[in-house]
Enzyme design. Structure first.
Site, PDB file in Angstrom:
ATOM      1  N   CYS A  12       0.815  -1.224   0.000  1.00  0.00           N
ATOM      2  CA  CYS A  12       0.000   0.000   0.000  1.00  0.00           C
ATOM      3  C   CYS A  12       0.845   1.269   0.000  1.00  0.00           C
ATOM      4  O   CYS A  12       0.334   2.363  -0.249  1.00  0.00           O
ATOM      5  CB  CYS A  12      -0.936   0.006   1.202  1.00  0.00           C
ATOM      6  SG  CYS A  12      -2.054  -1.389   1.210  1.00  0.00           S
ATOM      7  N   HIS A  29      -3.286   7.300   2.775  1.00  0.00           N
ATOM      8  CA  HIS A  29      -3.716   6.002   2.245  1.00  0.00           C
ATOM      9  C   HIS A  29      -5.066   5.672   2.865  1.00  0.00           C
ATOM     10  O   HIS A  29      -5.284   5.909   4.051  1.00  0.00           O
ATOM     11  CB  HIS A  29      -2.673   4.934   2.599  1.00  0.00           C
ATOM     12  CG  HIS A  29      -3.144   3.545   2.327  1.00  0.00           C
ATOM     13  ND1 HIS A  29      -3.711   3.187   1.120  1.00  0.00           N
ATOM     14  CD2 HIS A  29      -3.158   2.422   3.103  1.00  0.00           C
ATOM     15  CE1 HIS A  29      -4.046   1.911   1.175  1.00  0.00           C
ATOM     16  NE2 HIS A  29      -3.727   1.421   2.357  1.00  0.00           N
ATOM     17  N   ASN A  51     -10.143   0.153   0.341  1.00  0.00           N
ATOM     18  CA  ASN A  51      -8.675   0.141   0.299  1.00  0.00           C
ATOM     19  C   ASN A  51      -8.225  -0.369  -1.075  1.00  0.00           C
ATOM     20  O   ASN A  51      -8.362  -1.551  -1.377  1.00  0.00           O
ATOM     21  CB  ASN A  51      -8.158  -0.765   1.426  1.00  0.00           C
ATOM     22  CG  ASN A  51      -6.635  -0.772   1.520  1.00  0.00           C
ATOM     23  OD1 ASN A  51      -5.937  -0.329   0.612  1.00  0.00           O
ATOM     24  ND2 ASN A  51      -6.116  -1.289   2.617  1.00  0.00           N
TER      25      ASN A  51
END
Ligand code: UT7
Length: 308
Positions: free
Chosen positions: A113, A235, A265
């Site tokens: 990520c 994020h 996500n």
């Protein structure tokens, strides 16, 4: 002095939307649990014909149009992805070919990520060093192909999408600094064997601690007060992690770009997608101070302070 400026942004989200109610029909979960524990309301899921390179090319093409640059201007393509089309060629080469970008530097990087921040940092070094003048940095992910569709502890959290930025050499400040971190001793907390496996609570706690420390370190390094940050663009893993980081910086949530509710996500795509949304709806404007921060498998984490 040469700086790296973000001169265009683009995003791509597959048209199919999967709501929390759709997940209720498949696994033992509830809209209330997903909303309360993660802040997610829906996610986009790619169709069978879509790939990391097809989505990445769409986002990159939108970013080039916004930057008023043509594929001929691009001298470097970096794709951050954990879901490449193939082991090789790199997804970056496939995007290069799809957009008909002439011979250039093209490669993928993998930092889960945090991948977009890693890719941005690498491109920034090349531009500041005068090696290239114009680079495409893309985060593109097909998380729906990495999840175990019967594991409720992970499947409801992830979605698909791609985000891209065009970077160009500039005499005025752009990317002010990037900070990258990795700690491989946490390798088992968030990993993919066949499917994503995550020790959610442990990852959550480390993320909150590291992201808070990192954000404060960035401000200290630049002698900035948190009220000088126009937008925190984190994020998008979990609204509770985002809130905790904003709290550490004494930033109210109205100075944070949040897309986790709609995008869920999307790993390395989440920051460039969130940036693109906020640029296009007029919240992020030229001259503003932006702080990007990310956290993910590795464990990895990183930040970028950007004068937009
Ligand atoms: O992007 C990379 C970085 N990733 C992250 O930052 C993610 C970090 N972790 C998180 O965001 C959170 O830990 C989660 C959202 C994954 C989970 O939230 P949590 O508050 O840590 O919940 P938990 O894992 O401690 O689970 C609490 C309960 C458990 O039941 P018991 O043991 O208390 O009876 C789980 O079995 O919730 C249960 N549970 C669910 N219930 C309904 C777990 N998943 C689900 C679900 N629906 N989908």
């Amino acid at each position: 002095m040469t700086y790296t400026k973000i001169i265009g942004t683009g995003g791509y989200l597959p048209p199919t939307i999967f709501t929390n109610e759709d997940w209720e029909k498949r696994v033992e979960t509830s809209d209330a649990w997903i909303k309360e524990r993660s802040g997610i309301l829906q996610r986009h899921i790619a169709g069978p014909e879509e790939t990391a390179s097809s989505m990445g090319a769409q986002a990159a093409s939108a970013a080039l149009a916004a930057a008023k640059r043509s594929p001929q201007d691009v001298q470097m393509v970096i794709v951050a992805t954990g879901t490449p089309d193939r082991v090789f060629p790199a997804t970056a080469c496939l995007v290069q070919n799809k957009l008909q970008i002439p011979t250039c530097i093209a490669f993928d990087i993998q930092a889960a990520c945090t991948g977009f921040i890693y890719a941005l940092s690498i491109a920034d070094q090349y531009i500041k060093a005068g090696v290239v003048d114009c680079a495409l940095v893309i985060g593109t992910e097909l998380m729906s192909r990495l999840i175990d569709w019967s594991d409720r502890t992970t499947c409801v959290l992830f979605g698909d999408g791609a985000g891209a930025v065009v970077l160009a050499a500039s005499e005025t400040p752009g990317i002010l600094s990037t900070d990258l971190y990795a700690q491989g001793s946490y390798e088992d907390l968030l990993t993919v064997d066949k499917y994503i496996k995550m020790q959610g609570q442990k990852v959550f706690k480390i993320a909150v601690t590291k992201l808070g420390e990192m954000a404060q370190d960035v401000l200290q390094k630049h002698q900035l007060r948190s009220d000088q940050i126009d937008w925190l663009i984190p994020h998008q893993a979990n609204i509770r992690i985002i809130k905790a980081t904003a709290d550490k910086l004494n930033l109210s949530l109205d100075k944070v770009i949040c897309t986790v509710d709609r995008h869920s996500n999307t790993s390395s795509a989440s920051i460039p997608l969130a940036l693109d949304v906020a640029v296009r709806d007029g919240r992020v404007k030229p001259g503003q101070m932006l702080l990007f921060e990310a956290f993910g498998g590795g464990l990895t984490w990183g930040s970028a302070l950007v004068k937009f």
